[in-house]
Design a protein around this motif. Structure first.
Motif, PDB file in Angstrom:
ATOM      1  N   ASP A   1      -0.389  -5.092   5.825  1.00 18.06           N
ATOM      2  CA  ASP A   1      -0.102  -4.087   4.795  1.00 18.06           C
ATOM      3  C   ASP A   1      -0.526  -2.693   5.254  1.00 18.06           C
ATOM      4  OD1 ASP A   1       0.963  -6.006   3.129  1.00 18.06           O
ATOM      5  OD2 ASP A   1      -0.899  -6.314   2.005  1.00 18.06           O
TER       6      ASP A   1
ATOM      7  N   ARG B   1       2.076  -1.418   7.676  1.00 17.51           N
ATOM      8  CA  ARG B   1       3.330  -1.112   6.963  1.00 17.51           C
ATOM      9  C   ARG B   1       3.229   0.232   6.248  1.00 17.51           C
ATOM     10  NH1 ARG B   1       5.958  -5.324   3.319  1.00 17.51           N
ATOM     11  NH2 ARG B   1       7.863  -4.335   4.073  1.00 17.51           N
ATOM     12  N   ARG B   2       2.020   0.621   5.899  1.00 19.38           N
ATOM     13  CA  ARG B   2       1.777   1.905   5.246  1.00 19.38           C
ATOM     14  C   ARG B   2       1.603   3.025   6.268  1.00 19.38           C
ATOM     15  NH1 ARG B   2      -2.304   5.206   3.484  1.00 19.38           N
ATOM     16  NH2 ARG B   2      -2.161   5.984   1.332  1.00 19.38           N
TER      17      ARG B   2
ATOM     18  N   ASP C   1       8.654  -1.010  10.545  1.00 17.61           N
ATOM     19  CA  ASP C   1       8.066  -2.020   9.667  1.00 17.61           C
ATOM     20  C   ASP C   1       7.613  -3.223  10.480  1.00 17.61           C
ATOM     21  OD1 ASP C   1       7.310  -3.664   7.613  1.00 17.61           O
ATOM     22  OD2 ASP C   1       9.232  -3.621   6.553  1.00 17.61           O
TER      23      ASP C   1
ATOM     24  N   GLU D   1      11.075  -0.228  -1.482  1.00 18.99           N
ATOM     25  CA  GLU D   1       9.761  -0.188  -2.121  1.00 18.99           C
ATOM     26  C   GLU D   1       8.620  -0.023  -1.119  1.00 18.99           C
ATOM     27  OE1 GLU D   1      11.022  -4.584  -1.855  1.00 18.99           O
ATOM     28  OE2 GLU D   1      11.934  -2.631  -2.375  1.00 18.99           O
ATOM     29  N   ARG D   2       8.911  -0.132   0.166  1.00 15.49           N
ATOM     30  CA  ARG D   2       7.838   0.076   1.161  1.00 15.49           C
ATOM     31  C   ARG D   2       7.591   1.575   1.323  1.00 15.49           C
ATOM     32  NH1 ARG D   2       6.697   0.944   6.857  1.00 15.49           N
ATOM     33  NH2 ARG D   2       8.885   1.483   7.181  1.00 15.49           N
TER      34      ARG D   2
END
Length: 368
Positions: free
Chosen positions: A64, A67-68, A73, A266-267
């Protein structure tokens, strides 16, 4: 005196000209930059890239977190050892650095482990930014300063490395796909590079680096310095951080739009909102290739580029292409410009072709 890699004495023994590079004493060439360039295109060459920064990322939130942090990704990493090229942005959408991230464990397992390789010149700001983004997440960042890193590149690279490694490592190399790496008896062997040629980048304990370097030299792998590395990456159309991209430009104007994963919507990643706004409005500039196919001269960083309608751009990376026999460059110009352009060489306008990089792949001209 700058920082020195474990191979510094090997460079001196082989006659390298040493220069400062991002605070490191590194080989510029070993006598002939052009010869080293041709060796990589036609045979093989080896580069000491132990100055690069290797960071391992672990913890239950590691996936996570990345991914941020990154534009690409890491959810796309579906197999152990798979590599992903990405950008790390600031909040304005500018490029803090470009990097490669490897998935070091099977995807989705408890305690996933990722390995990130970033540039040496940006080490301090990268590590500071990466630490700032951890916040309250269960993430551990662990730099790996005891690893040396050697890149072996060229059409004979894989076969020559296999000539000096164990049977187990030979079989591992045979099974590697491009942009994939695997651990092997304390080494990490990746089929990646920065030259436009096939090859390997190998991370290994510092105490084993000199013996491996000497073994490669004995089977004919030619030592190469920063000079050849730069002309090779320029021919391959690969960006250099601090010239072709930096914190003031986005990946969308740096030929790096392909490393931005917009789906799933939504990412959210750092810099996504300004990047999305630039995408919607249409970038004002673009990074293109320039080729000086006729006439004489060298395209150099910082030279002014005059495009159609007299719109102005600027060369970000330029130099002589040993493979093609004439000068090439990367330049940032207005997005609407196309066709021919002129470069201001000390007050004289010289015509160049505007092309889509890369210029050379696997020793052959590829642009049209």
């Amino acid at each position: 005196m700058g920082n020195r890699t474990v191979l510094y004495n090997q460079h001196l023994a082989m006659g390298a000209k040493i220069v400062d590079f991002g605070g490191w004493d590194m080989p510029l060439h070993y006598g002939s930059q052009v010869e080293e360039h041709h060796r990589v295109r036609r045979e093989s060459g080896m580069f000491d890239v132990s100055h690069m920064t290797v960071v391992d990322i672990t913890g239950s939130d590691a996936r996570d977190y990345l991914r941020r942090l990154l534009t690409n990704d890491v959810a796309r990493l579906m197999h152990k050892g798979k590599a992903l090229y990405s950008a790390m942005l600031n909040e304005q959408g500018g490029v803090i650095d470009d990097l490669i991230v490897y998935l070091m464990t099977d995807p989705g397992v408890s305690g996933e482990w990722f390995r990130v390789v970033v540039n040496c010149a940006t080490r301090e700001k990268d590590l500071r930014w990466m630490s700032d983004q951890v916040m309250k997440m269960d993430v551990a960042l662990s730099e790996q300063p005891d690893l040396a890193m050697i890149a072996i590149q060229g059409p004979q690279a894989l076969s020559q490395v296999k000539a000096v490694v164990s049977e187990f490592r030979k079989s591992l190399i045979d099974g590697l796909k491009v942009f994939q790496g695997q651990e092997s008896e304390g080494w990490f062997i990746a089929r990646t590079g920065y030259t436009g040629e096939d090859g390997l980048e190998i991370m290994l304990p510092e105490e084993e680096a000199e013996v491996f370097w000497q073994a490669l030299a004995k089977v004919g792998v030619f030592p190469c310095g920063l000079g050849a590395r730069d002309t090779l990456r320029l021919e391959a159309g690969m960006n250099l951080y601090g010239q072709d991209m930096d914190e003031h430009v986005s990946p969308l104007v740096s030929n790096m739009g392909w490393v931005v994963a917009w789906e799933p919507e939504e990412r959210w990643f750092v810099g996504r909102d300004p990047l999305a706004a630039e995408r919607a409005a249409g970038p004002a500039t673009k990074l293109v290739g320039l080729a000086l196919e006729q006439g004489k001269g060298v395209l150099r960083n910082g030279q002014s580029v005059i495009t159609d309608a007299d719109a102005e751009g600027r060369i970000t990376s330029g130099g002589f292409s040993p493979t093609l026999g004439y000068a090439v460059a990367l330049a940032r110009i207005p997005a609407a410009a196309s066709g021919e352009a002129e470069v201001d060489m000390r007050g004289k306008r010289v015509k160049v072709r505007v092309v889509k990089p890369p210029f050379v792949r696997q020793g052959q001209k590829v642009y049209s």
